[in-house]
Design a protein around this motif. Structure first.
Motif, short mmCIF file in Angstrom:
data_model
loop_
_atom_site.label_atom_id
_atom_site.label_comp_id
_atom_site.label_asym_id
_atom_site.label_seq_id
_atom_site.Cartn_x
_atom_site.Cartn_y
_atom_site.Cartn_z
N ARG A 147 0.83 -1.22 0.00
CA ARG A 147 0.00 0.00 0.00
C ARG A 147 0.85 1.26 0.00
O ARG A 147 0.52 2.25 -0.67
CB ARG A 147 -0.93 0.00 1.23
N ALA A 148 1.97 1.22 0.72
CA ALA A 148 2.85 2.39 0.75
C ALA A 148 3.40 2.69 -0.63
O ALA A 148 3.52 3.85 -1.04
CB ALA A 148 4.00 2.17 1.74
N GLY A 149 3.72 1.64 -1.37
CA GLY A 149 4.22 1.83 -2.74
C GLY A 149 3.17 2.42 -3.64
O GLY A 149 3.42 3.36 -4.40
N LEU A 150 1.93 1.92 -3.55
CA LEU A 150 0.84 2.45 -4.38
C LEU A 150 0.57 3.92 -4.03
O LEU A 150 0.32 4.74 -4.92
CB LEU A 150 -0.42 1.61 -4.18
N ALA A 151 0.63 4.23 -2.73
CA ALA A 151 0.39 5.60 -2.30
C ALA A 151 1.46 6.56 -2.81
O ALA A 151 1.20 7.73 -3.08
CB ALA A 151 0.33 5.67 -0.77
N SER A 152 2.69 6.04 -3.00
CA SER A 152 3.79 6.90 -3.42
C SER A 152 3.62 7.41 -4.84
O SER A 152 4.24 8.40 -5.23
CB SER A 152 5.13 6.15 -3.30
N VAL A 153 2.78 6.74 -5.64
CA VAL A 153 2.59 7.16 -7.03
C VAL A 153 1.17 7.59 -7.36
O VAL A 153 0.88 8.01 -8.47
CB VAL A 153 3.01 6.04 -8.02
N GLU A 154 0.26 7.51 -6.37
CA GLU A 154 -1.16 7.72 -6.69
C GLU A 154 -1.47 9.12 -7.20
O GLU A 154 -2.47 9.32 -7.90
CB GLU A 154 -2.02 7.39 -5.47
N ASN A 155 -0.62 10.10 -6.87
CA ASN A 155 -0.85 11.47 -7.34
C ASN A 155 -0.11 11.81 -8.62
O ASN A 155 -0.20 12.93 -9.12
CB ASN A 155 -0.45 12.47 -6.24
N ASN A 156 0.64 10.85 -9.15
CA ASN A 156 1.38 11.09 -10.39
C ASN A 156 0.42 11.18 -11.57
O ASN A 156 -0.65 10.58 -11.58
CB ASN A 156 2.40 9.98 -10.64
N GLU A 157 0.87 11.90 -12.58
CA GLU A 157 0.07 12.06 -13.79
C GLU A 157 -0.17 10.71 -14.45
O GLU A 157 0.73 9.89 -14.57
CB GLU A 157 0.80 12.99 -14.76
N GLY A 158 -1.41 10.49 -14.85
CA GLY A 158 -1.74 9.27 -15.58
C GLY A 158 -2.06 8.07 -14.72
O GLY A 158 -2.34 6.98 -15.24
N MET A 159 -2.04 8.21 -13.39
CA MET A 159 -2.33 7.08 -12.52
C MET A 159 -3.85 6.86 -12.41
O MET A 159 -4.63 7.82 -12.42
CB MET A 159 -1.77 7.33 -11.12
N PRO A 160 -4.29 5.59 -12.29
CA PRO A 160 -5.73 5.33 -12.13
C PRO A 160 -6.25 6.00 -10.86
O PRO A 160 -5.61 5.96 -9.81
CB PRO A 160 -5.78 3.81 -12.00
N SER A 161 -7.42 6.60 -10.95
CA SER A 161 -7.97 7.36 -9.82
C SER A 161 -8.30 6.46 -8.64
O SER A 161 -8.29 6.91 -7.49
CB SER A 161 -9.22 8.11 -10.27
N PHE A 162 -8.58 5.16 -8.88
CA PHE A 162 -8.99 4.29 -7.78
C PHE A 162 -7.86 4.02 -6.78
O PHE A 162 -8.12 3.54 -5.67
CB PHE A 162 -9.57 2.97 -8.31
N LEU A 163 -6.62 4.33 -7.15
CA LEU A 163 -5.51 4.10 -6.21
C LEU A 163 -5.73 4.89 -4.92
O LEU A 163 -5.33 4.44 -3.84
CB LEU A 163 -4.18 4.50 -6.85
N LYS A 164 -6.35 6.06 -5.02
CA LYS A 164 -6.54 6.91 -3.84
C LYS A 164 -7.64 6.38 -2.93
O LYS A 164 -7.76 6.83 -1.79
CB LYS A 164 -6.87 8.33 -4.28
N THR A 165 -8.44 5.45 -3.41
CA THR A 165 -9.58 4.96 -2.62
C THR A 165 -9.31 3.64 -1.93
O THR A 165 -10.18 3.11 -1.24
CB THR A 165 -10.80 4.79 -3.54
#
Length: 941
Positions: free
Chosen positions: A308-326
Motif C-alpha cells: 500500500r505504501a508503494g501504491l500511495a507513493s505514485v497515486e498522485n502522479n500524472e496518468g495514474m488510475p484514480s482508484f488508487l486513492k480509494t
C-alpha cells in the motif's frame, strides 16, 4: 592525479598500445567514470577505455606482473558497488557491441558492450528476445548483465543468464583466453591450465560426495539467488569447462572478463494481457501469488507485488488510475501479465488464472485487459515506484534499493516482518514491491550517511534484515542485484562456513593473487558495507533528485566523446563538495577541466530526461551554467543582436553565400584544410567549415490570395529563412516554396506574419544562457503570431521542430503552434491524396520530435509517403545542437558515427524536421537530408 611507483610503470606500459585520449588519471574523469549506481564511491587512479579483447588481455598481463588490482566496468548500472575501485578501472568501449545470430535465431552472440534493449530490438523482427530482463535493460550492457546474473520481472530462474547460457569467451587474470564453444581453445586451455581445470573438477566431485552441502545448494537455487558465487554450476554440470562458464555468471568480474557471450533466445510473444489485482491485504496477495506459481506457472509471465505504501507513493502522479486513492490501508496489488503465441491461447490463459483465483476475495473485481494503453498505465505504476521514493527524498540522502528472495510459502510473513522493521528503525517512507512469482522482493528507502548515528541506524537495520532473510527464512540476501560490497560481509551468514570456504577456494583458483575486483563477493572486512559512502550534497534543484542510476547514458550524444548526464551530475556534486570544504584551488582546477567536457560538449538536447526515472533534465543545468558564465558585455552583445535580428540574419545569409561562392572555385579538401588551420589559430573559436554548409537564402515568399475561408499562418524559422538546404542543387526549390505550394494545393490561403525578418522563437539565445534576450524574442514572436492568426483563429505552422517545441514551452496555453509532423496529420491528411512512393527513405526524429512525443506520428507520415521507411534505431540526438555542430563538430561526428552503416545501401532520400540537424546528418551520412515536407511533396504530386 600524479602517478608513482607501479601505477606509473603501468601507465608507461599501456600508453605504448592504447592512445592517451583513452587513458584518464585526472580528477574529473576518474571521478566521473569511476561512479556506478550504488551508494558507494571509490576513485580509481587510472581509468582506461578498452576497445577490444587484445587490450584487456595485455592489460591483465601487466597488472598481474605489477600486482595491481583491476576492476571491469560496463554500463555501471549495478546497485551493490561491484563496479568501483581505487586502483585501475577498465571501462568497455560503447562501440564494443557486435551482435550475431545463428540461422535459426535460436542463439545470439554478443560482445560485452551490447545494451540489453538493443539485443532485444535486434531480435524483435524474429519474434525472439534474450532471457534476462532487468529494469535497467535500456542501459545495462550484456557483460554486466551476465556478470551479475541480472534477471527481472519475467525471466525468473528459468530464463536468466545462467539458464540461457550457451557459451562464452573468457579472459583470465593472466591474460589467457578460453572459448567454451571451440574444441581447439578448450584443448589448449586444458593443456596450459590443467591445474585450474583439475581443481574445478575436484570441487565438483567434493560437493557431489557431500549430500548435506549438495542439497543446500540445490535448495538455495530453487529461488533467485545472486549472493555469492554460482555454486549450482558445481552441481548442475559434469564437464569442468561447463562449470567454469557457469561460474562466470554472477561472478561480478571477480573471476575473469567476459569477452563475448552466446545466449539461447526465448520467444517474445506479441499477444499480452495484464490485470492489476487489488487484494485486501498482503496475506491474500501472497496466497494469490502462490496459486499463480503452483497452479498457473505456464499461464503467467510475471506477477509483481506492490504494498500500500508503494501504491500511495505514485497515486498522485500524472496518468495514474484514480482508484488508487480509494484503496484501504492494507490493500496490496499484484500486477499479473500473461503472454501467448496467439489470442486464443491468451484467452485460455486468462480463464485459467481467474478460475484458480476465484476462492480469494479481492478488494476490487479482477479484470484483465488487452488494451495496450490501459495495461501500459498499470505497468507505469510498477515502474514508477523506485523513482517515486527518489523524487521525494531529502537533499543529501541517497536512495537504497535492497533485493531479497524468500521461499514463496514464507512470502506473506516475511513481508509483514519487513514492514515492522521499517517502523522499528524509522524508515517511514520505505516501500516494498517485487517479482513475487519468484519470492523476490525489493524494498526502497532513503538513507543519509553524513553522521555516525545514521550509519549506526543503517548498520543495525541491515544486520536484522540479513538475519531475518538468511537465517530465519533461509532466503537469498541478493536475488538479482549481485552481492557487491554491501552484502559481501553477509555471504557467510547466508551460506554457512562450508559453502563460504568453497567460494573462497573458487576465487583463489581463478584469481590466485586476488587482484581482480578485490573486496567484492569475498571480503574479510565485516564492516566493508559501512565504508566509502558516496557524498550526495545538495547542489542544484535541477539535479538534486538524481540517484546516479545511469539510465540516461545511452541516449546522450556526448557519451562516447566526453561525459554523460550522470557523469556531469557527479562532477557538479564533487565541485559542490570542494566548495563546501573550502578547496578553492582544487575547485578552480576541476572547473577548468569541466568546461569542455561538461559544458561545451553538452548538446542540451534533454533526451536524458526521457529515460531518467525521476525526469532530470541535465541539459537545463548546462544552460544555467552557461548563463552564469555570461558577463555584462555578453548580454550587451546579445541585446544588440536581439534588437537588430533581421539585419544580422541578412548579413549572415550573405556571408553564407559568399563562403559557398568561394567553395565553388576552391575544392572541398582545400576549404577544409584552410578552415581547420584558421580554427586552430583561433583556439577552436572559429566555426569549422563543412561540405554540407548551406548557402544563404533570402525569404521572399510568393503567395496567391484567393480569399478562401481556410487559412494557415506559416512561420518559417529564422534558420530556414537564412539558410538554403545542405548541398542544394541548382534547380531545387527552397523549403518555403515547397511548403506554400503544398498548403495552397490543400486549399489554404497562406498568411505570413508581418515583420517576419526579425522574428525568432528565442531558442538561439536561451540555449546559450541568454534567458532575458530569449524571452524578448519569444514575446515578440507570440504577439506577431497572435495578430496573424487573429488570436489563434487560424492554425499556425512552424517548419522546424526545435522552434515548435520552444514555442510550445514559452507560449503555454496562450497560443497553439503546430509542428511539421502534427500539422501534416491534422491539416493535410484528407485535404490532399497521399500516394506512397516506391523508393526507400530514411527518417531522423529530432530530439524535439521525441520530446514532443511525435516519433510514432513522424513514422506514420513517412509511411503515408513511402513504402520503404527506415528509422535507424541506434541514432538519437544528432549532436548538432543548433549551431554547436559548427563550433564543436566533434560532438556531431561522435553522435552520428554509426549513422552511415545503419542506412540501407540503396537509400538515396533522407528527411528530418530541423535544418541544422539536416546539415549534420548530411555531413555524416553522405545523403542530402531535407525537410519532411519535401517527402510530402513527392507523395502528393
Amino acid at each position: 592525479m600524479l602517478l608513482s611507483g607501479n601505477y606509473l610503470d603501468f601507465y608507461n606500459e599501456i600508453v605504448t598500445f592504447i592512445p592517451e585520449k583513452r587513458i584518464f588519471t585526472d580528477p574529473l574523469h576518474t571521478i566521473a567514470y569511476g561512479t556506478d549506481a550504488s551508494f558507494y564511491r571509490l576513485i580509481p587512479k587510472v581509468v582506461v577505455w578498452v576497445n577490444d579483447a587484445d587490450e584487456v588481455s595485455q592489460i591483465l598481463k601487466i597488472t598481474s606482473s605489477l600486482s595491481l588490482p583491476v576492476v571491469f566496468r560496463a554500463a555501471g548500472t549495478s546497485l551493490s558497488g561491484q563496479a568501483i575501485t581505487d586502483s585501475i578501472l577498465l571501462v568497455t568501449s560503447r562501440d564494443w557491441k557486435g551482435i550475431n545470430v545463428n540461422k535459426e535465431v535460436s542463439l545470439i552472440t554478443m560482445q560485452p558492450s551490447v545494451v540489453g534493449a538493443d539485443a532485444n530490438a535486434y531480435l524483435l523482427p524474429y519474434g525472439k528476445k534474450i532471457g534476462p530482463d532487468p529494469a535497467s535493460i535500456g542501459s545495462a550492457m550484456i557483460g554486466g548483465i551476465a556478470a551479475n546474473n541480472a534477471s527481472g520481472m519475467c525471466c525468473g530462474t528459468t530464463d536468466n543468464s545462467y539458464k540461457t547460457l550457451e557459451s562464452m569467451k573468457i579472459i583470465f587474470h593472466d591474460g589467457s583466453e578460453l572459448d567454451t564453444a571451440s574444441s581447439q581453445s578448450i584443448h589448449n586451455f586444458k593443456q596450459y591450465h590443467h591445474a585450474l581445470v583439475e581443481r574445478i573438477s575436484a570441487l565438483s566431485s567434493e560437493i557431489k560426495a557431500n549430500p548435506e552441502l549438495h542439497d543446500k545448494i540445490v535448495r538455495k537455487f530453487k529461488i533467485k539467488n545472486t549472493c555469492g558465487y554460482s555454486l549450482n554450476a558445481l552441481v548442475d554440470y559434469e564437464d569442468p569447462i561447463d562449470i567454469i562458464a557457469h561460474l562466470m555468471i554472477g561472478s561480478e568480474g571477480t573471476l575473469g572478463f567476459i569477452k563475448e557471450i552466446t545466449f539461447k533466445t526465448v520467444p517474445e510473444y506479441k499477444d499480452k494481457a495484464s490485470a492489476l489485482m487489488i487484494f485486501k491485504n498482503i496475506k491474500d496477495a501472497c496466497d494469490a501469488v502462490i496459486v499463480l506459481k503452483t497452479q498457473c506457472k505456464d499461464n503467467v509471465a510475471a506477477a509483481e507485488m506492490m504494498d500500500r505504501a508503494g501504491l500511495a507513493s505514485v497515486e498522485n502522479n500524472e496518468g495514474m488510475p484514480s482508484f488508487l486513492k480509494t484503496l484501504s490501508p492494507t490493500a496490496t496489488a499484484v500486477l499479473v501479465e500473461s503472454r501467448a503465441e496467439n489470442d486464443a491461447k491468451l484467452d485460455e490463459n486468462i480463464a485459467i488464472i481467474l478460475e484458480k483465483l476465484a476462492h480469494i476475495e479481492p478488494e476490487m473485481p479482477l479484470h484483465f485487459t488487452k488494451d495496450v494503453y490501459e495495461y501500459t498505465k498499470y505497468w507505469k505504476i510498477r515502474k514508477g515506484l523506485f523513482p517515486a521514493v527518489g523524487a521525494v527524498r531529502e537533499s543529501g540522502t541517497t536512495v537504497i534499493i535492497e533485493d531479497v528472495a524468500y521461499p514463496i510459502e514464507s512470502l506473506a510473513d516475511a513481508t509483514l516482518e519487513l514492514q515492522e522493521l521499517f517502523k522499528k528503525y524509522g524508515y517511514n517512507e520505505a516501500i516494498i514491491f517485487g517479482h513475487a512469482l519468484d519470492g523476490n522482493l525489493h524494498f526502497v528507502f532513503t538513507q543519509a550517511f553524513d553522521d555516525e548515528a545514521e550509519i549506526k541506524r543503517y548498520e543495525a537495520f541491515m544486520q536484522e534484515v540479513a538475519e531475518q532473510v538468511a537465517t530465519k527464512y533461509q532466503g537469498s540476501l541478493k536475488a538479482e542485484h549481485g552481492t557487491g560490497r554491501n552484502m559481501a560481509p553477509f555471504v557467510e551468514l547466508e551460506w554457512g562456513s562450508d559453502a563460504y570456504v568453497l567460494m573462497k577456494e573458487i576465487k583463489a583458483i581463478f584469481d590466485p593473487k586476488g587482484l581482480i575486483n578485490p573486496g567484492v563477493i569475498i571480503n574479510a572486512d565485516p564492516k566493508a558495507h559501512l565504508k566509502n559512502f558516496k557524498s550526495m550534497p545538495a547542489t542544484d534543484e535541477y539535479i538534486d533528485k538524481c540517484i546516479e542510476c545511469g539510465f540516461c547514458e545511452p541516449t546522450c550524444p556526448s557519451n562516447f566523446i566526453t561525459l554523460t548526464p550522470r557523469q556531469r551530475i557527479v562532477a557538479n556534486r564533487y565541485m559542490t563538495t570542494l566548495k563546501n570544504e573550502g578547496e578553492e584551488e582544487a575547485l578552480e582546477a576541476f572547473s577548468a577541466l569541466y568546461q569542455y567536457d561538461g559544458i561545451e560538449t553538452c548538446a542540451t538536447c534533454s533526451l536524458c530526461s526521457l529515460t531518467c526515472p525521476v525526469g532530470i533534465d541535465t541539459g537545463s543545468l548546462t544552460k544555467k551554467l552557461r548563463a552564469n558564465q555570461i558577463g555584462s558585455l555578453g548580454h550587451s552583445i546579445a541585446g544588440f543582436m536581439a534588437d537588430h535580428y533581421g539585419g544580422i540574419l541578412s548579413t549572415g545569409s550573405v556571408a553564407l553565400s559568399a563562403v559557398k561562392g568561394v567553395n565553388a572555385v576552391i575544392p572541398n579538401s582545400i576549404m577544409k584544410g584552410m578552415s581547420e588551420g584558421l580554427r586552430a589559430i583561433t583556439a577552436n573559436k572559429l566555426p569549422l567549415w563543412s561540405a554540407s554548409l548551406p548557402a544563404g537564402h533570402r525569404f521572399h515568399p510568393s503567395i496567391k490570395r484567393t480569399g478562401k475561408a481556410d487559412k494557415v499562418v506559416y512561420f518559417s524559422s529564422c534558420i530556414n529563412r537564412t539558410m538554403a538546404n545542405p548541398n542544394e542543387k541548382s534547380n531545387e526549390k527552397s523549403l518555403d516554396v515547397v511548403i506554400i505550394g503544398i498548403l495552397e494545393k490543400a486549399g489554404y490561403d497562406v498568411i505570413i506574419p508581418s515583420a517576419i525578418d526579425g522574428l525568432c522563437c528565442g531558442m538561439p539565445f536561451s540555449s546559450k544562457g541568454y534567458k532575458q534576450e530569449g524571452k524578448q524574442k519569444s514575446d515578440e514572436l507570440k504577439n506577431a503570431l497572435l495578430r496573424a492568426s487573429e488570436n489563434g483563429t487560424y492554425p499556425i505552422l512552424c517548419d522546424m521542430s526545435p522552434c515548435s517545441k520552444t514555442m510550445a514551452q514559452n507560449f503555454g496555453d496562450e497560443l497553439k503552434v503546430h509542428d511539421t509532423v502534427e500539422f501534416i496529420l491534422e491539416y493535410l491528411v484528407g485535404k490532399v491524396t497521399f500516394t506512397p512512393i516506391d523508393e526507400p527513405v530514411v527518417i531522423h526524429p529530432t530530439c524535439s520530435t521525441r520530446k514532443m512525443g511525435l516519433t510514432e506520428k513522424l513514422e506514420k507520415v513517412a509511411r503515408l509517403c513511402s513504402t520503404k521507411v527506415t528509422i535507424p534505431a541506434e541514432i538519437g540526438c544528432c549532436g548538432f545542437a543548433g549551431d554547436r555542430g559548427f563550433t564543436f563538430p566533434e560532438l556531431n561526428k561522435s553522435a552520428l558515427r554509426h549513422l552511415k552503416a545503419a542506412i540501407p545501401e540503396d537509400t538515396k532520400l533522407a528527411f528530418s524536421t530541423s535544418k541544422t540537424c539536416e546539415i549534420g546528418l548530411s555531413e555524416e551520412s553522405g545523403l542530402n537530408y531535407r525537410s519532411l515536407f519535401y517527402l510530402v511533396e513527392r507523395a502528393i504530386s
